[in-house]
Write an enzyme that holds these catalytic residues in place. Structure first.
Site, mmCIF file in Angstrom:
data_model
loop_
_atom_site.group_PDB
_atom_site.id
_atom_site.type_symbol
_atom_site.label_atom_id
_atom_site.label_comp_id
_atom_site.label_asym_id
_atom_site.label_seq_id
_atom_site.Cartn_x
_atom_site.Cartn_y
_atom_site.Cartn_z
ATOM 1 N N GLU A 204 26.832 32.424 -17.189
ATOM 2 C CA GLU A 204 27.938 32.979 -17.974
ATOM 3 C C GLU A 204 29.077 33.497 -17.109
ATOM 4 O OE1 GLU A 204 26.504 35.564 -21.121
ATOM 5 O OE2 GLU A 204 25.775 33.832 -22.223
ATOM 6 N N GLU A 386 20.833 28.189 -23.476
ATOM 7 C CA GLU A 386 20.448 29.422 -24.181
ATOM 8 C C GLU A 386 20.856 29.297 -25.637
ATOM 9 O OE1 GLU A 386 21.539 33.330 -22.784
ATOM 10 O OE2 GLU A 386 21.258 32.721 -20.691
HETATM 11 C C1 BGP Z 1 23.277 35.880 -22.579
HETATM 12 C C2 BGP Z 1 22.635 36.146 -21.251
HETATM 13 C C3 BGP Z 1 21.163 36.388 -21.299
HETATM 14 C C4 BGP Z 1 20.628 36.944 -22.593
HETATM 15 C C5 BGP Z 1 21.341 36.502 -23.845
HETATM 16 C C6 BGP Z 1 20.987 37.231 -25.114
HETATM 17 O O1 BGP Z 1 24.545 36.424 -22.562
HETATM 18 O O2 BGP Z 1 22.854 35.094 -20.346
HETATM 19 O O3 BGP Z 1 20.803 37.076 -20.141
HETATM 20 O O4 BGP Z 1 20.139 38.188 -22.573
HETATM 21 O O5 BGP Z 1 22.720 36.486 -23.698
HETATM 22 O O6 BGP Z 1 21.659 38.447 -25.175
HETATM 23 P P1 BGP Z 1 20.955 39.817 -25.500
HETATM 24 O O7 BGP Z 1 19.844 39.944 -24.532
HETATM 25 O O8 BGP Z 1 21.973 40.846 -25.335
HETATM 26 O O9 BGP Z 1 20.474 39.690 -26.897
#
Ligand code: BGP
Length: 492
Positions: A204, A386
């Site tokens: 990201e 993701e």
């Molecule tokens: C993305 C990141 C992850 C992950 C995901 C979900 O932005 O790359 O590391 O955590 O989001 O977000 P969250 O954990 O805040 O629900």
């Protein structure tokens, strides 16, 4: 009925990040990361760094993506005795990796995306020799995966920095960090290159902000974009080196790609949408096409500065070190209208979509839209690395969860993914669901925001047995993978 069967060789798997999953923060010679200073939090109070000021007082300047307060130059983080720091134990993949890999293999995963902890390999980031114990840990993980023919997809840097690099050099604002990163990359390619084909230089990268991921104390305008330029150069150099050291290797970088719609068809809203969308394209265009886009100048201007400093040779490096594929995270869509500030999570509300308990709008068709948009623009393979639903799960006494809501979310998103591939012709290498085994939330530091097919017995403060158990979605996903997507149309 739509054909949801995917092309042969499609990669199915899950994705994690070291500081949210691994734990073992003071084991095996690991150094400290900026994330190690983040306390737990909640939706109302996302986590933040704790910092000690020169006069001894403790301040809590926020550090995550959603905040951008500058951190005073003298501030040094300290651990508070009564605070809980989720990254220290996370869900302890460090000691559970064999069991966890076996569980993922049980679903048929043929790829597992994980991040290497930079400070496990170079504890301060500045050493000339790597930490052998750290290298051995990931060797063991990769060899364990090989037993199940599971391909590694390695994130070299997931929003993190050894804390010394942040404090001593003001993070990526210094070109010195490029050299540290490349030393770290060379070590990884040298050690794991014979078994690892897929790499991501940064996670990201379009969302990096503040003291954490980018490591700079000031996070807007000139300093931020200069730091990002150094990350672009580092990424391109890593790609060039990786291709030389590992023929056939494939490099991507990962982008936060929520879809973005104009709030109305009013021309001013459409125009604002284009401007704000370009704040994301800026990253993908530069890294995947190999040069800065023409609109960069206007973007800097609107942010109140006149440009970044390039060194001789930077332009050639960006051109030569183009990415092989574009990977992204997709959780939600947002909307924007004239007058809205630059893209931040949220924007204008969308009356057509429902939201998760954490307020993230759910938009499966947005995923198909997004895949098409990227592929049309860049014309290189894409990889969804993701996606998933963060929800509160109620486990029974055996740790079983009837997570039909998660199955629904995934079914809808995966069906749209299949449509993008089978109908629209998008070349997509694979799909790794975020957090296949429950892990700590990045944005809030909570444990109760769970994504997994596998439940972990642990609460927001780290209490619990850490026992792993399968949820209902585990068998559902297993069936989807064994039919290569065809079972998406079946009743669960
Ligand atoms: C993305 C990141 C992850 C992950 C995901 C979900 O932005 O790359 O590391 O955590 O989001 O977000 P969250 O954990 O805040 O629900």
């Amino acid at each position: 009925m739509t054909n949801t069967r995917l092309p042969k060789g499609f990669l199915w798997g899950g994705a994690t990040a070291d500081f949210q999953f691994e734990g073992g923060f003071n084991e095996g010679g690991r150094g400290l990361l900026s994330h190690d200073y983040e306390t737990d939090g909640s939706l109302e109070h996302p986590r933040h760094h704790t910092m000690k000021m020169p006069d001894g007082s403790i301040i809590t300047p926020a550090s995550s993506f959603f905040y951008a307060d500058p951190v005073p130059p003298e501030a040094v983080p300290v651990f508070l005795e009564d605070a809980y720091y989720p990254s220290h134990q996370a869900v302890d993949f460090y000691h559970h990796y064999k069991e966890d890999i076996a569980l993922m293999a049980g679903m048929g995963f043929n790829v597992f995306r994980f991040s290497i902890c930079w400070s496990r390999i170079y504890p301060t980031g500045d050493e000339t020799e790597p930490n052998e114990e750290g290298l051995q840990f990931y060797d063991d993980v990769i060899n364990e995966m090989a037993k199940y023919q599971m391909e590694p997809l390695i994130t070299i840097c997931h929003d993190e920095l050894p804390i010394e690099l942040a404090l001593k050099y003001d993070g990526w604002s210094s070109r010195h960090v490029i050299d540290c990163y490349l030393r770290y990359c060379r070590t990884l390619f040298d050690r794991y290159g014979d078994r690892c084909r897929y790499w991501l230089t940064f996670n990201e990268i379009n969302a990096v902000r503040g003291f954490g991921p980018c490591g700079t104390r000031e996070s807007t305008g000139r300093v931020h974009y200069q730091a990002v330029h150094h990350m672009f150069v580092a990424s391109a150099k890593a790609v060039i080196m990786g291709h030389q050291m590992m023929p056939g290797s494939m490099f991507g970088a990962m982008y936060a790609m929520s879809e973005l719609y104009p709030a109305t068809c009013k021309p001013e809203d459409m125009f604002r949408h284009m401007q704000v969308r370009r704040e994301n394209w800026y990253f993908i265009d530069t890294m995947a096409r190999g040069y800065y886009p023409a609109y960069a100048k206007d973007l800097y201007f609107r942010r109140g500065f006149d440009g970044i400093v390039m060194e001789d040779g930077d332009e050639e490096i960006l051109r030569e070190g183009q990415l092989d594929y574009v990977s992204f995270s997709y959780y939600r869509s947002n909307t924007v209208k004239a007058g809205d500030p630059s893209f931040t999570v949220g924007g204008s509300p969308n009356p057509y979509l429902k939201s998760t308990d954490w307020g993230w709008p759910v938009d499966p068709l947005g995923l198909r839209y997004c895949m098409n948009e990227i592929y049309d623009r860049i014309q290189k393979p894409i990889f969804i690395v993701e996606n998933g639903l963060g929800a509160v799960d109620q486990a029974d006494e055996n740790g079983y969860v009837e997570d039909d809501y998660r199955i629904e979310y995934l079914r809808e998103h995966l069906t749209e993914m299949a449509n993008a591939i089978n109908i629209d012709g998008v070349d997509c290498l694979g799909y790794t669901m975020w957090g296949p085994i429950d892990l700590v939330s990045l944005s809030t530091g909570e444990m109760k925001k769970r994504y997994g097919f596998i439940y972990v017995d642990m609460d927001d403060k780290g209490n619990g047995t850490l026992k792993r158990s399968k949820k209902k979605s585990y068998d559902w996903m297993k069936r989807v993978i064994e039919t290569n997507g065809e079972a998406l149309g079946e009743e669960s």
